[in-house]
Write a protein that holds these residues in place. Structure first.
Motif, mmCIF file in Angstrom:
data_model
loop_
_atom_site.group_PDB
_atom_site.id
_atom_site.type_symbol
_atom_site.label_atom_id
_atom_site.label_comp_id
_atom_site.label_asym_id
_atom_site.label_seq_id
_atom_site.Cartn_x
_atom_site.Cartn_y
_atom_site.Cartn_z
ATOM 1 N N TRP A 244 -46.296 9.802 -3.903
ATOM 2 C CA TRP A 244 -45.284 10.671 -4.514
ATOM 3 C C TRP A 244 -45.730 12.125 -4.652
ATOM 4 O O TRP A 244 -44.946 12.975 -5.084
ATOM 5 N N GLU A 245 -46.962 12.422 -4.267
ATOM 6 C CA GLU A 245 -47.532 13.749 -4.539
ATOM 7 C C GLU A 245 -46.740 14.888 -3.911
ATOM 8 O O GLU A 245 -46.677 15.987 -4.448
ATOM 9 N N GLY A 246 -46.137 14.653 -2.761
ATOM 10 C CA GLY A 246 -45.466 15.745 -2.063
ATOM 11 C C GLY A 246 -44.034 15.994 -2.482
ATOM 12 O O GLY A 246 -43.363 16.874 -1.926
ATOM 13 N N VAL A 247 -43.515 15.227 -3.444
ATOM 14 C CA VAL A 247 -42.120 15.378 -3.847
ATOM 15 C C VAL A 247 -41.999 16.565 -4.805
ATOM 16 O O VAL A 247 -42.518 16.538 -5.915
ATOM 17 N N GLY A 248 -41.315 17.613 -4.348
ATOM 18 C CA GLY A 248 -41.079 18.773 -5.206
ATOM 19 C C GLY A 248 -39.851 18.564 -6.066
ATOM 20 O O GLY A 248 -39.196 17.520 -6.039
ATOM 21 N N TRP A 249 -39.498 19.614 -6.837
ATOM 22 C CA TRP A 249 -38.359 19.482 -7.752
ATOM 23 C C TRP A 249 -37.086 19.122 -6.998
ATOM 24 O O TRP A 249 -36.315 18.264 -7.442
ATOM 25 N N ASP A 250 -36.839 19.777 -5.895
ATOM 26 C CA ASP A 250 -35.628 19.487 -5.135
ATOM 27 C C ASP A 250 -35.651 18.084 -4.546
ATOM 28 O O ASP A 250 -34.599 17.496 -4.300
ATOM 29 N N GLY A 251 -36.848 17.541 -4.318
ATOM 30 C CA GLY A 251 -36.957 16.225 -3.712
ATOM 31 C C GLY A 251 -36.346 15.127 -4.547
ATOM 32 O O GLY A 251 -35.882 14.110 -3.997
ATOM 33 N N TRP A 252 -36.302 15.305 -5.862
ATOM 34 C CA TRP A 252 -35.737 14.271 -6.735
ATOM 35 C C TRP A 252 -34.220 14.214 -6.659
ATOM 36 O O TRP A 252 -33.597 13.333 -7.251
ATOM 37 N N ARG A 253 -33.629 15.130 -5.886
ATOM 38 C CA ARG A 253 -32.185 15.081 -5.658
ATOM 39 C C ARG A 253 -31.854 14.657 -4.232
ATOM 40 O O ARG A 253 -30.691 14.640 -3.845
#
Length: 322
Positions: A9-18
């Motif tokens: 999950w390390e590469g998931v940025g803020w936008d990634g959660w959408r």
């Protein structure tokens, strides 16, 4: 497929959660929906920052949608972040709105104090808000709306109950700053030394008391200033430290009652029921929390940002000494 897809999950940025497609691909590639070894449950992160589609995707992959992280469930995180669509997605996946959590509050009961009080139907037998809690919520919403959004990093404040600007000036031993000097100063504060800046402040009377502000320094928050200002009353000091975040203190009748406080930081595990409600109402709103504690009811942010009722020169003393 997004560029950050892998098995962790390390590469998931803020936008990634959408990004439901990216999250689904990450899960299909073997990422643990429980976030083992990552330090924070992905469902909690999605509940706070993500989309309802991502929340639903993660919720159907975890064994317990009400798993706890730091005393709270993912549904609590969605309510705390004012993400009603995410909260609805979690309830649809089986989350319990009425499970007691921080300070004895459940997500459902906390939502009654928020911007969407009808988010969950209240079951028979579940308590609503007390009269005091409802009044606190109404006051919090009013204060937050009145102050609005403004930049206050680097600002020092003293919010003091029951005294006006003239009395605050007298207690501080200050004098009114010269009009010509203040015009030059406010035009370019950086042209002046820090020592001089820390002795210039503003004082404004507001309903319930007064605010002493220093948009460029911490002097109103210091023990010396707070002790002088709170003789026979109470006040909340705030310094929005650009390096370490908001720092708060409470003085009552000239004596320190609370130090190293973190206004605007939100509820925390171990907090009382009252502290959890306060943390929810004033998360990311440190100035409003300081005003609320002192019983102040400003109509806008002028008392904090200026122009103040009176700009003053403080005496050159050790303000860190009581």
């Amino acid at each position: 497929m997004t560029g950050w897809v892998g098995v962790g999950w390390e590469g998931v940025g803020w936008d990634g959660w959408r990004d439901v497609g990216g999250i689904r691909a990450l899960l299909d590639a073997g990422a643990d929906p429980e976030g083992a070894g990552w330090g924070w449950r992905p469902l909690h992160r999605a509940a706070r920052y993500g989309s309802p589609e991502v929340v639903a995707e993660l919720a159907r992959r975890v064994p317990d949608v009400d798993a706890v992280e730091e005393g709270a469930t993912a549904l609590w995180e969605a309510v705390l972040a004012d993400r009603p669509d995410n909260a609805r997605a979690l309830v649809a996946a089986g989350a319990d709105p009425w499970r007691p959590q921080l300070g004895g509050w459940s997500p459902g009961r906390l939502a009654l104090a928020g911007p969407v009080p009808d988010l969950f139907p209240v079951p028979l037998g579940q308590p609503g808000l007390t009269a005091a809690e409802r009044a606190a919520a109404e006051r919090g919403h009013r204060l937050v709306a009145a102050l609005g959004d403004f930049y206050y990093d680097g600002t020092g404040l003293a919010c003091v109950a029951g005294i006006d600007a003239a009395e605050a000036i007298r207690r501080l031993g200050a004098v009114q700053a010269e009009e010509e000097f203040m015009a030059d100063y406010l035009d370019d504060p950086l042209a002046f030394s820090m020592d001089e800046c820390l002795l210039i402040a503003g004082v404004t009377t507001v309903p319930g008391g007064c605010v002493v502000t220093q948009p460029w320094g911490y002097t109103p928050f210091t023990p010396g200033a707070m002790a002088r200002l709170t003789a026979g009353t109470v006040g909340y000091g705030l310094y929005a430290n650009p390096k370490s975040g908001n720092q708060g203190n409470v003085f009552r009748d000239g004596a320190e009652e609370g130090w190293d406080l973190h206004p605007g930081g939100g509820p925390h595990p171990g907090g009382s029921a009252e502290e959890v409600l306060t943390g929810y109402l004033y998360r990311h709103r440190a100035v409003a929390e300081a005003c609320a504690f002192a019983g102040l009811d400003p109509a806008d942010a002028r008392a904090v940002t200026g122009p103040a009722d009176v700009w003053i020169r403080l005496p050159d003393v050790d303000w860190w000494a009581r």
